[in-house]
Design a protein around this motif. Structure first.
Motif, PDB file in Angstrom:
ATOM      1  N   ASN A  71      96.675  30.216  58.913  1.00 48.88           N
ATOM      2  CA  ASN A  71      95.642  29.303  59.589  1.00 48.88           C
ATOM      3  C   ASN A  71      94.925  28.696  58.879  1.00 48.88           C
ATOM      4  N   GLU A  72      93.843  29.553  57.556  1.00 51.93           N
ATOM      5  CA  GLU A  72      92.765  28.839  56.903  1.00 51.93           C
ATOM      6  C   GLU A  72      93.030  27.388  56.551  1.00 51.93           C
ATOM      7  N   VAL A  73      94.378  27.261  55.397  1.00 48.55           N
ATOM      8  CA  VAL A  73      95.082  26.281  55.484  1.00 48.55           C
ATOM      9  C   VAL A  73      94.746  24.999  56.326  1.00 48.55           C
ATOM     10  N   PHE A  74      96.134  25.275  57.542  1.00 48.44           N
ATOM     11  CA  PHE A  74      96.266  24.177  58.426  1.00 48.44           C
ATOM     12  C   PHE A  74      94.367  24.021  59.182  1.00 48.44           C
ATOM     13  N   ARG A  75      93.978  24.792  59.462  1.00 50.51           N
ATOM     14  CA  ARG A  75      92.643  24.708  59.590  1.00 50.51           C
ATOM     15  C   ARG A  75      91.794  24.371  58.754  1.00 50.51           C
ATOM     16  N   HIS A 133     100.928  15.422  56.404  1.00 52.20           N
ATOM     17  CA  HIS A 133     102.099  16.431  56.332  1.00 52.20           C
ATOM     18  C   HIS A 133     102.262  16.669  54.989  1.00 52.20           C
ATOM     19  N   ILE A 134     102.203  15.706  53.560  1.00 49.22           N
ATOM     20  CA  ILE A 134     102.148  15.420  52.775  1.00 49.22           C
ATOM     21  C   ILE A 134     100.397  16.232  52.358  1.00 49.22           C
ATOM     22  N   ASN A 135     100.044  16.171  52.491  1.00 52.91           N
ATOM     23  CA  ASN A 135      98.174  16.953  52.342  1.00 52.91           C
ATOM     24  C   ASN A 135      98.740  18.606  52.452  1.00 52.91           C
ATOM     25  N   LEU A 136      99.174  18.567  54.349  1.00 53.16           N
ATOM     26  CA  LEU A 136      99.541  20.104  54.420  1.00 53.16           C
ATOM     27  C   LEU A 136     100.514  20.840  53.218  1.00 53.16           C
ATOM     28  N   VAL A 137     101.699  20.418  52.557  1.00 50.64           N
ATOM     29  CA  VAL A 137     102.563  20.627  51.712  1.00 50.64           C
ATOM     30  C   VAL A 137     101.499  21.407  50.437  1.00 50.64           C
ATOM     31  N   VAL A 138     100.940  19.889  50.311  1.00 50.09           N
ATOM     32  CA  VAL A 138     100.282  20.339  49.101  1.00 50.09           C
ATOM     33  C   VAL A 138      99.015  21.743  48.499  1.00 50.09           C
ATOM     34  N   ALA A 139      98.243  21.763  50.015  1.00 47.45           N
ATOM     35  CA  ALA A 139      97.511  22.327  50.256  1.00 47.45           C
ATOM     36  C   ALA A 139      98.354  23.919  49.858  1.00 47.45           C
ATOM     37  N   VAL A 140      99.940  24.350  50.870  1.00 47.76           N
ATOM     38  CA  VAL A 140     100.011  25.323  50.468  1.00 47.76           C
ATOM     39  C   VAL A 140     100.519  26.161  49.926  1.00 47.76           C
ATOM     40  N   GLU A 141     101.367  24.879  49.117  1.00 50.57           N
ATOM     41  CA  GLU A 141     101.939  25.234  47.902  1.00 50.57           C
ATOM     42  C   GLU A 141     100.748  25.931  46.603  1.00 50.57           C
ATOM     43  N   LYS A 142      99.019  24.662  47.350  1.00 52.52           N
ATOM     44  CA  LYS A 142      98.176  25.392  46.024  1.00 52.52           C
ATOM     45  C   LYS A 142      97.559  26.745  46.373  1.00 52.52           C
ATOM     46  N   GLU A 143      97.578  27.548  47.372  1.00 47.05           N
ATOM     47  CA  GLU A 143      96.966  28.597  47.978  1.00 47.05           C
ATOM     48  C   GLU A 143      98.404  29.624  47.743  1.00 47.05           C
ATOM     49  N   PHE A 144      99.819  29.799  48.163  1.00 45.43           N
ATOM     50  CA  PHE A 144     100.487  30.591  47.419  1.00 45.43           C
ATOM     51  C   PHE A 144     101.190  30.363  46.432  1.00 45.43           C
ATOM     52  N   GLY A 145     100.562  29.604  45.066  1.00 45.30           N
ATOM     53  CA  GLY A 145     101.132  29.172  44.403  1.00 45.30           C
ATOM     54  C   GLY A 145     103.054  28.655  43.932  1.00 45.30           C
TER      55      GLY A 145
END
Length: 80
Positions: free
Chosen positions: A11-15, A42-54
Motif C-alpha cells: 500500500n505504501e509503495v503504490f501510494r 507499471h515499470i516504476n511500480l515493479v522497480v519500487a516493489v523489487e527495491k522494497e522487498f529485495g
C-alpha cells in the motif's frame, strides 16, 4: 512475512508510485482499478516493489501478473 504485512508495505509503495494517499490494494487489485496505472508506471511500480522487498521479478512474471495477489504470492515465494 505474512500476506497482510506484505499488503501493508505494498500500500505504501503504490501510494508513493501513484502519488495517491487513498490507494488501498487487495488481492484482486489490477491496473484496471488504478487510473494512472499505465505501462510506464507499471515499470516504476515493479522497480519500487523489487527495491522494497529485495526481490527481482523476471520479465515473464511482470507480464503474467494479473493482479496484486499474484505479486504477493511471488514475493512470499522469493522471501522464504
Amino acid at each position: 512475512m505474512t500476506r497482510e504485512e506484505i499488503f501493508s508495505k505494498l500500500n505504501e509503495v503504490f501510494r508513493d508510485v501513484f502519488d495517491d494517499e487513498d490507494i488501498t490494494v487487495g488481492e484482486e487489485t489490477s491496473s484496471k482499478d488504478i487510473e494512472d496505472w499505465d505501462s510506464l508506471n507499471h515499470i516504476n511500480l515493479v522497480v519500487a516493489v523489487e527495491k522494497e522487498f529485495g526481490v527481482k521479478f523476471s520479465m515473464g512474471e511482470t507480464q503474467k501478473m494479473k493482479n496484486v495477489g499474484e505479486m504477493v504470492s511471488i514475493i512470499i515465494e522469493r522471501t522464504k
